[in-house]
Write a protein that holds these residues in place. Sequence first.
Motif, PDB file in Angstrom:
ATOM      1  N   GLY A 195      27.541  35.521  39.407  1.00  0.00           N
ATOM      2  CA  GLY A 195      27.351  36.423  40.541  1.00  0.00           C
ATOM      3  C   GLY A 195      26.877  37.779  40.063  1.00  0.00           C
ATOM      4  N   TYR A 196      26.042  38.437  40.875  1.00  0.00           N
ATOM      5  CA  TYR A 196      25.518  39.750  40.518  1.00  0.00           C
ATOM      6  C   TYR A 196      25.081  40.457  41.792  1.00  0.00           C
ATOM      7  N   MET A 197      25.549  41.671  41.989  1.00  0.00           N
ATOM      8  CA  MET A 197      25.223  42.417  43.213  1.00  0.00           C
ATOM      9  C   MET A 197      25.500  41.550  44.445  1.00  0.00           C
ATOM     10  N   VAL A 198      24.507  41.358  45.307  1.00  0.00           N
ATOM     11  CA  VAL A 198      24.767  40.615  46.543  1.00  0.00           C
ATOM     12  C   VAL A 198      24.659  39.099  46.364  1.00  0.00           C
ATOM     13  N   ALA A 199      24.239  38.643  45.204  1.00  0.00           N
ATOM     14  CA  ALA A 199      24.123  37.194  44.978  1.00  0.00           C
ATOM     15  C   ALA A 199      25.466  36.640  44.490  1.00  0.00           C
ATOM     16  N   PRO A 200      26.029  35.665  45.196  1.00  0.00           N
ATOM     17  CA  PRO A 200      27.373  35.182  44.851  1.00  0.00           C
ATOM     18  C   PRO A 200      27.398  34.342  43.580  1.00  0.00           C
ATOM     19  N   ARG A 201      28.588  34.217  43.013  1.00  0.00           N
ATOM     20  CA  ARG A 201      28.805  33.321  41.877  1.00  0.00           C
ATOM     21  C   ARG A 201      28.510  31.887  42.308  1.00  0.00           C
ATOM     22  N   PRO A 217      33.936  28.988  36.121  1.00  0.00           N
ATOM     23  CA  PRO A 217      33.902  30.204  36.955  1.00  0.00           C
ATOM     24  C   PRO A 217      34.875  31.283  36.469  1.00  0.00           C
ATOM     25  N   LYS A 218      34.438  32.543  36.579  1.00  0.00           N
ATOM     26  CA  LYS A 218      35.347  33.669  36.281  1.00  0.00           C
ATOM     27  C   LYS A 218      35.646  34.409  37.592  1.00  0.00           C
ATOM     28  N   PRO A 219      36.895  34.857  37.782  1.00  0.00           N
ATOM     29  CA  PRO A 219      37.205  35.576  39.023  1.00  0.00           C
ATOM     30  C   PRO A 219      36.585  36.977  39.048  1.00  0.00           C
ATOM     31  N   ALA A 220      36.142  37.414  40.238  1.00  0.00           N
ATOM     32  CA  ALA A 220      35.515  38.727  40.369  1.00  0.00           C
ATOM     33  C   ALA A 220      36.545  39.849  40.233  1.00  0.00           C
ATOM     34  N   ASN A 221      37.793  39.607  40.667  1.00  0.00           N
ATOM     35  CA  ASN A 221      38.878  40.612  40.550  1.00  0.00           C
ATOM     36  C   ASN A 221      38.498  41.958  41.153  1.00  0.00           C
ATOM     37  N   ASP A 222      37.765  41.968  42.262  1.00  0.00           N
ATOM     38  CA  ASP A 222      37.281  43.257  42.763  1.00  0.00           C
ATOM     39  C   ASP A 222      37.800  43.614  44.161  1.00  0.00           C
ATOM     40  N   GLY A 223      38.861  42.908  44.605  1.00  0.00           N
ATOM     41  CA  GLY A 223      39.450  43.264  45.896  1.00  0.00           C
ATOM     42  C   GLY A 223      40.474  44.377  45.756  1.00  0.00           C
ATOM     43  N   ASP A 224      41.191  44.648  46.862  1.00  0.00           N
ATOM     44  CA  ASP A 224      42.254  45.655  46.873  1.00  0.00           C
ATOM     45  C   ASP A 224      43.569  44.961  46.518  1.00  0.00           C
ATOM     46  N   ARG A 225      44.135  45.311  45.357  1.00  0.00           N
ATOM     47  CA  ARG A 225      45.377  44.671  44.874  1.00  0.00           C
ATOM     48  C   ARG A 225      46.504  44.778  45.901  1.00  0.00           C
ATOM     49  N   GLY A 247      38.127  33.521  43.488  1.00  0.00           N
ATOM     50  CA  GLY A 247      37.387  34.298  42.509  1.00  0.00           C
ATOM     51  C   GLY A 247      36.013  34.753  42.959  1.00  0.00           C
ATOM     52  N   LEU A 248      35.585  34.393  44.183  1.00  0.00           N
ATOM     53  CA  LEU A 248      34.310  34.940  44.688  1.00  0.00           C
ATOM     54  C   LEU A 248      34.482  36.445  44.926  1.00  0.00           C
ATOM     55  N   ALA A 249      33.374  37.166  44.946  1.00  0.00           N
ATOM     56  CA  ALA A 249      33.444  38.626  45.051  1.00  0.00           C
ATOM     57  C   ALA A 249      33.908  39.061  46.450  1.00  0.00           C
ATOM     58  N   TYR A 250      34.680  40.128  46.465  1.00  0.00           N
ATOM     59  CA  TYR A 250      35.221  40.685  47.703  1.00  0.00           C
ATOM     60  C   TYR A 250      34.123  40.934  48.748  1.00  0.00           C
ATOM     61  N   PHE A 251      33.069  41.609  48.327  1.00  0.00           N
ATOM     62  CA  PHE A 251      32.001  41.996  49.263  1.00  0.00           C
ATOM     63  C   PHE A 251      31.344  40.760  49.889  1.00  0.00           C
ATOM     64  N   TYR A 252      31.142  39.753  49.069  1.00  0.00           N
ATOM     65  CA  TYR A 252      30.504  38.529  49.557  1.00  0.00           C
ATOM     66  C   TYR A 252      31.411  37.804  50.567  1.00  0.00           C
ATOM     67  N   LEU A 253      32.684  37.633  50.207  1.00  0.00           N
ATOM     68  CA  LEU A 253      33.627  36.937  51.098  1.00  0.00           C
ATOM     69  C   LEU A 253      33.753  37.676  52.428  1.00  0.00           C
ATOM     70  N   LYS A 254      33.871  38.984  52.352  1.00  0.00           N
ATOM     71  CA  LYS A 254      34.020  39.798  53.549  1.00  0.00           C
ATOM     72  C   LYS A 254      32.793  39.629  54.451  1.00  0.00           C
ATOM     73  N   GLY A 255      31.616  39.683  53.844  1.00  0.00           N
ATOM     74  CA  GLY A 255      30.373  39.533  54.607  1.00  0.00           C
ATOM     75  C   GLY A 255      30.296  38.183  55.307  1.00  0.00           C
ATOM     76  N   ARG A 256      30.640  37.134  54.585  1.00  0.00           N
ATOM     77  CA  ARG A 256      30.573  35.795  55.179  1.00  0.00           C
ATOM     78  C   ARG A 256      31.508  35.697  56.383  1.00  0.00           C
ATOM     79  N   LEU A 257      32.753  36.166  56.207  1.00  0.00           N
ATOM     80  CA  LEU A 257      33.738  36.043  57.278  1.00  0.00           C
ATOM     81  C   LEU A 257      33.332  36.894  58.483  1.00  0.00           C
ATOM     82  N   GLU A 258      32.716  38.037  58.250  1.00  0.00           N
ATOM     83  CA  GLU A 258      32.253  38.881  59.359  1.00  0.00           C
ATOM     84  C   GLU A 258      31.060  38.251  60.067  1.00  0.00           C
ATOM     85  N   GLN A 259      30.144  37.662  59.277  1.00  0.00           N
ATOM     86  CA  GLN A 259      28.893  37.199  59.874  1.00  0.00           C
ATOM     87  C   GLN A 259      29.074  36.005  60.796  1.00  0.00           C
TER      88      GLN A 259
END
Length: 201
Positions: free
Chosen positions: A44-50, A104-112, A153-165
């Motif tokens: 995963g990188y920027m807006v492209a998911p793992r 796969p490696k976890p993104a670990n980028d959400g709010d703990r 382990g998917l990135a926070y921004f990506y998961l949030k976007g999918r669930l919103e969309q």
Amino acid sequence: MRRIALTIAILAMVASTAPVRAGDGENNAGVRNCTWCHGTGAQGYMVAPRLAGQRAQYIQGQLRSFAEHSRDNPFSKQYMWGAVAALRPYEVRDLAIYFAGLPPKPANDGDRNLAARGRTIYMDGIPEANIVSCYACHGPNAEGIRDIPRLGGLAYFYLKGRLEQWGQGYHSGIASPMPMVASTLGPNEIEALASYLSFVK
Ligand code: HEC
Ligand code: HEC
């Protein structure tokens, strides 16, 4: 962000589509057509998911829905419709198997601070708000099964976007349960779920 997106879009236009032979791995031109957006090791990188470790059947299904234009959210339209247009069915299958096999490696980028709440919603849902548990379909460790995707382990921004969309009316697969599932989630639940999932190994 905008400048990088533009660079990516221009690169996408000049990228060639070489045949895929899964055995060649990261050096293969077909794989590189994907990893220069999806990141080294497809983590995963920027807006492209793992893509690493994602279910092969799910990847194949999504590549089909990009090709058929049924996955129609803005980033899919902008980046993926073109990226899959020239792929042949055997290339789609080989790429799906290849990426599914990468660790796969976890993104670990959400709010703990929201992770515990997210885990509770993931495991139990919120029955009084008609929110279903995610566990039943995505598995106890969010690893997915068959064509149901791994979420852990998917990135926070990506998961949030999918669930919103899904709530905004964008579609993915035919007969997907997700638009209905996501329609019950408010912004707080989405942030908690996306945070929790970003830390799952
Ligand atoms: C120009 C950049 C770019 C290229 C090249 C690209 N992708 Fe993507 N891909 C994206 C973006 C951005 C998304 C996220 C779309 C979204 O937000 O819904 C995505 C999403 C995906 C998804 C959905 C993942 C999921 O979890 O639902 C798959 C599968 C995928 N890409 C596979 C590929 C493959 C295979 C290739 C090579 C043939 C490729 N991509 C090339 C940018 C790219
Ligand atoms: C009835 C089964 C079912 C339930 C319950 C369910 N899902 Fe899903 N989910 C799916 C399927 C099938 C897909 C793939 C189809 C699609 O993308 O539309 C999916 C896809 C997803 C994706 C897209 C992943 C990616 O890589 O783009 C996310 C995020 C997601 N689900 C989150 C959740 C969350 C959070 C919950 C709990 C609130 C949940 N799901 C409950 C079946 C389910």
